[in-house]
Write a protein that holds these residues in place. Sequence first.
Motif, PDB file in Angstrom:
ATOM      1  N   LEU A  20       3.779 156.587  13.529  1.00 38.53           N
ATOM      2  CA  LEU A  20       4.732 157.127  14.493  1.00 38.53           C
ATOM      3  C   LEU A  20       4.818 158.653  14.377  1.00 38.53           C
ATOM      4  O   LEU A  20       4.805 159.365  15.391  1.00 38.53           O
ATOM      5  CB  LEU A  20       6.108 156.495  14.296  1.00 38.53           C
ATOM      6  N   ALA A  21       4.875 159.160  13.146  1.00 42.30           N
ATOM      7  CA  ALA A  21       4.934 160.614  12.944  1.00 42.30           C
ATOM      8  C   ALA A  21       3.655 161.278  13.451  1.00 42.30           C
ATOM      9  O   ALA A  21       3.708 162.358  14.060  1.00 42.30           O
ATOM     10  CB  ALA A  21       5.149 160.931  11.462  1.00 42.30           C
ATOM     11  N   THR A  22       2.515 160.650  13.235  1.00 37.80           N
ATOM     12  CA  THR A  22       1.243 161.187  13.733  1.00 37.80           C
ATOM     13  C   THR A  22       1.263 161.262  15.254  1.00 37.80           C
ATOM     14  O   THR A  22       0.838 162.266  15.833  1.00 37.80           O
ATOM     15  CB  THR A  22       0.058 160.314  13.245  1.00 37.80           C
ATOM     16  N   GLN A  23       1.769 160.228  15.899  1.00 35.36           N
ATOM     17  CA  GLN A  23       1.861 160.233  17.364  1.00 35.36           C
ATOM     18  C   GLN A  23       2.789 161.350  17.841  1.00 35.36           C
ATOM     19  O   GLN A  23       2.479 162.065  18.790  1.00 35.36           O
ATOM     20  CB  GLN A  23       2.336 158.876  17.885  1.00 35.36           C
ATOM     21  N   HIS A  24       3.917 161.532  17.162  1.00 37.08           N
ATOM     22  CA  HIS A  24       4.849 162.607  17.526  1.00 37.08           C
ATOM     23  C   HIS A  24       4.185 163.977  17.364  1.00 37.08           C
ATOM     24  O   HIS A  24       4.357 164.868  18.198  1.00 37.08           O
ATOM     25  CB  HIS A  24       6.129 162.547  16.688  1.00 37.08           C
ATOM     26  N   LEU A  25       3.426 164.147  16.283  1.00 39.96           N
ATOM     27  CA  LEU A  25       2.729 165.407  16.041  1.00 39.96           C
ATOM     28  C   LEU A  25       1.689 165.669  17.133  1.00 39.96           C
ATOM     29  O   LEU A  25       1.613 166.766  17.674  1.00 39.96           O
ATOM     30  CB  LEU A  25       2.073 165.394  14.659  1.00 39.96           C
ATOM     31  N   GLU A  26       0.906 164.653  17.478  1.00 45.59           N
ATOM     32  CA  GLU A  26      -0.093 164.813  18.536  1.00 45.59           C
ATOM     33  C   GLU A  26       0.570 165.136  19.872  1.00 45.59           C
ATOM     34  O   GLU A  26       0.080 165.975  20.632  1.00 45.59           O
ATOM     35  CB  GLU A  26      -0.955 163.556  18.640  1.00 45.59           C
ATOM     36  N   ALA A  28       3.441 166.664  20.262  1.00 46.05           N
ATOM     37  CA  ALA A  28       3.956 168.030  20.165  1.00 46.05           C
ATOM     38  C   ALA A  28       2.832 169.045  20.345  1.00 46.05           C
ATOM     39  O   ALA A  28       3.012 170.073  21.016  1.00 46.05           O
ATOM     40  CB  ALA A  28       4.666 168.237  18.826  1.00 46.05           C
ATOM     41  N   VAL A  29       1.668 168.776  19.764  1.00 45.95           N
ATOM     42  CA  VAL A  29       0.519 169.669  19.936  1.00 45.95           C
ATOM     43  C   VAL A  29       0.117 169.700  21.416  1.00 45.95           C
ATOM     44  O   VAL A  29      -0.119 170.766  21.987  1.00 45.95           O
ATOM     45  CB  VAL A  29      -0.673 169.235  19.047  1.00 45.95           C
ATOM     46  N   GLY A  30       0.055 168.527  22.044  1.00 44.85           N
ATOM     47  CA  GLY A  30      -0.299 168.467  23.464  1.00 44.85           C
ATOM     48  C   GLY A  30       0.684 169.234  24.329  1.00 44.85           C
ATOM     49  O   GLY A  30       0.285 169.986  25.223  1.00 44.85           O
ATOM     50  N   ALA A  31       1.973 169.079  24.062  1.00 41.09           N
ATOM     51  CA  ALA A  31       2.989 169.796  24.837  1.00 41.09           C
ATOM     52  C   ALA A  31       2.878 171.301  24.611  1.00 41.09           C
ATOM     53  O   ALA A  31       2.996 172.096  25.552  1.00 41.09           O
ATOM     54  CB  ALA A  31       4.383 169.301  24.468  1.00 41.09           C
ATOM     55  N   ALA A  32       2.622 171.708  23.369  1.00 40.70           N
ATOM     56  CA  ALA A  32       2.476 173.137  23.067  1.00 40.70           C
ATOM     57  C   ALA A  32       1.260 173.717  23.787  1.00 40.70           C
ATOM     58  O   ALA A  32       1.330 174.801  24.366  1.00 40.70           O
ATOM     59  CB  ALA A  32       2.369 173.355  21.555  1.00 40.70           C
ATOM     60  N   ARG A  33       0.149 172.998  23.750  1.00 39.39           N
ATOM     61  CA  ARG A  33      -1.063 173.473  24.446  1.00 39.39           C
ATOM     62  C   ARG A  33      -0.817 173.550  25.946  1.00 39.39           C
ATOM     63  O   ARG A  33      -1.191 174.533  26.590  1.00 39.39           O
ATOM     64  CB  ARG A  33      -2.250 172.550  24.162  1.00 39.39           C
ATOM     65  N   THR A  34      -0.184 172.537  26.505  1.00 40.10           N
ATOM     66  CA  THR A  34       0.110 172.525  27.939  1.00 40.10           C
ATOM     67  C   THR A  34       0.981 173.711  28.326  1.00 40.10           C
ATOM     68  O   THR A  34       0.806 174.298  29.387  1.00 40.10           O
ATOM     69  CB  THR A  34       0.806 171.204  28.323  1.00 40.10           C
ATOM     70  N   ALA A  53      -7.211 173.183  13.548  1.00 40.02           N
ATOM     71  CA  ALA A  53      -6.264 172.619  14.517  1.00 40.02           C
ATOM     72  C   ALA A  53      -6.992 172.153  15.770  1.00 40.02           C
ATOM     73  O   ALA A  53      -6.752 171.051  16.264  1.00 40.02           O
ATOM     74  CB  ALA A  53      -5.199 173.657  14.874  1.00 40.02           C
ATOM     75  N   SER A  54      -7.887 172.981  16.263  1.00 45.08           N
ATOM     76  CA  SER A  54      -8.641 172.637  17.469  1.00 45.08           C
ATOM     77  C   SER A  54      -9.496 171.395  17.249  1.00 45.08           C
ATOM     78  O   SER A  54      -9.504 170.478  18.072  1.00 45.08           O
ATOM     79  CB  SER A  54      -9.524 173.820  17.878  1.00 45.08           C
ATOM     80  N   GLN A  55     -10.220 171.354  16.125  1.00 50.53           N
ATOM     81  CA  GLN A  55     -11.083 170.207  15.849  1.00 50.53           C
ATOM     82  C   GLN A  55     -10.286 168.921  15.713  1.00 50.53           C
ATOM     83  O   GLN A  55     -10.694 167.873  16.208  1.00 50.53           O
ATOM     84  CB  GLN A  55     -11.901 170.441  14.580  1.00 50.53           C
ATOM     85  N   LYS A  56      -9.131 168.987  15.077  1.00 48.66           N
ATOM     86  CA  LYS A  56      -8.356 167.779  14.837  1.00 48.66           C
ATOM     87  C   LYS A  56      -7.622 167.287  16.078  1.00 48.66           C
ATOM     88  O   LYS A  56      -7.518 166.084  16.304  1.00 48.66           O
ATOM     89  CB  LYS A  56      -7.355 168.010  13.708  1.00 48.66           C
ATOM     90  N   TYR A  57      -7.116 168.217  16.912  1.00 46.33           N
ATOM     91  CA  TYR A  57      -6.216 167.808  17.993  1.00 46.33           C
ATOM     92  C   TYR A  57      -6.750 168.041  19.398  1.00 46.33           C
ATOM     93  O   TYR A  57      -6.084 167.677  20.363  1.00 46.33           O
ATOM     94  CB  TYR A  57      -4.873 168.530  17.845  1.00 46.33           C
ATOM     95  N   GLN A  58      -7.917 168.631  19.541  1.00 47.57           N
ATOM     96  CA  GLN A  58      -8.394 168.983  20.875  1.00 47.57           C
ATOM     97  C   GLN A  58      -8.453 167.783  21.817  1.00 47.57           C
ATOM     98  O   GLN A  58      -8.023 167.866  22.954  1.00 47.57           O
ATOM     99  CB  GLN A  58      -9.754 169.657  20.802  1.00 47.57           C
ATOM    100  N   ASN A  59      -8.975 166.669  21.363  1.00 47.20           N
ATOM    101  CA  ASN A  59      -9.086 165.494  22.234  1.00 47.20           C
ATOM    102  C   ASN A  59      -7.740 164.863  22.532  1.00 47.20           C
ATOM    103  O   ASN A  59      -7.522 164.346  23.620  1.00 47.20           O
ATOM    104  CB  ASN A  59     -10.027 164.458  21.621  1.00 47.20           C
TER     105      ASN A  59
END
Length: 180
Positions: A20-26, A28-34, A53-59
Amino acid sequence: MDDTDPLLLRLRSAQQDVELATQHLEDAVGAARTAGATWQQIGSVLGVSKQAASQKYQNQATATPQALDHIQRELNARAEELFAAVSRSDIEAAHDLMTYATARLLSKRKILKTWQAVTDAVGEHLKIQRTVIEQSGSQNVLTYRLKHQHGEPVGQITFNSRTKITGWVIYLDDSAELPW
């Protein structure tokens, strides 16, 4: 030890908390990028390099439902601002929503002339009736249907990653093939 042992149940619960925390983090990263955050900024907050950060969360950054919902709301708001500005002939406000190059291509004269032709044909603009957002490469494309007094023009607006308008087309009816 069997599957109902309190220690194993606690372990299962901890694993669910991590997921659940991983999903929240992803999300948050998506919202920040947007919203326009750079990988450098995200990496700094997470305590890693921008590359990590880019490699881990880009997709995941744009694929989560929350990020897509945020994009939809943001682009719909930008479209509402654009049509409100053009309806009141405030081309400066419309240009503020565009990239510099797009604002130069879509001059005040061009926008006013086109909008006048639309309102002459179908009457005063009332609202945006429906929108659909699609990703096309690094851009988002908002396809819209407007509600005017006597018709429903359609068209598309393209946005870059910072939600600046990079293209805009409008047609008096939906028989036209949309470009994006």
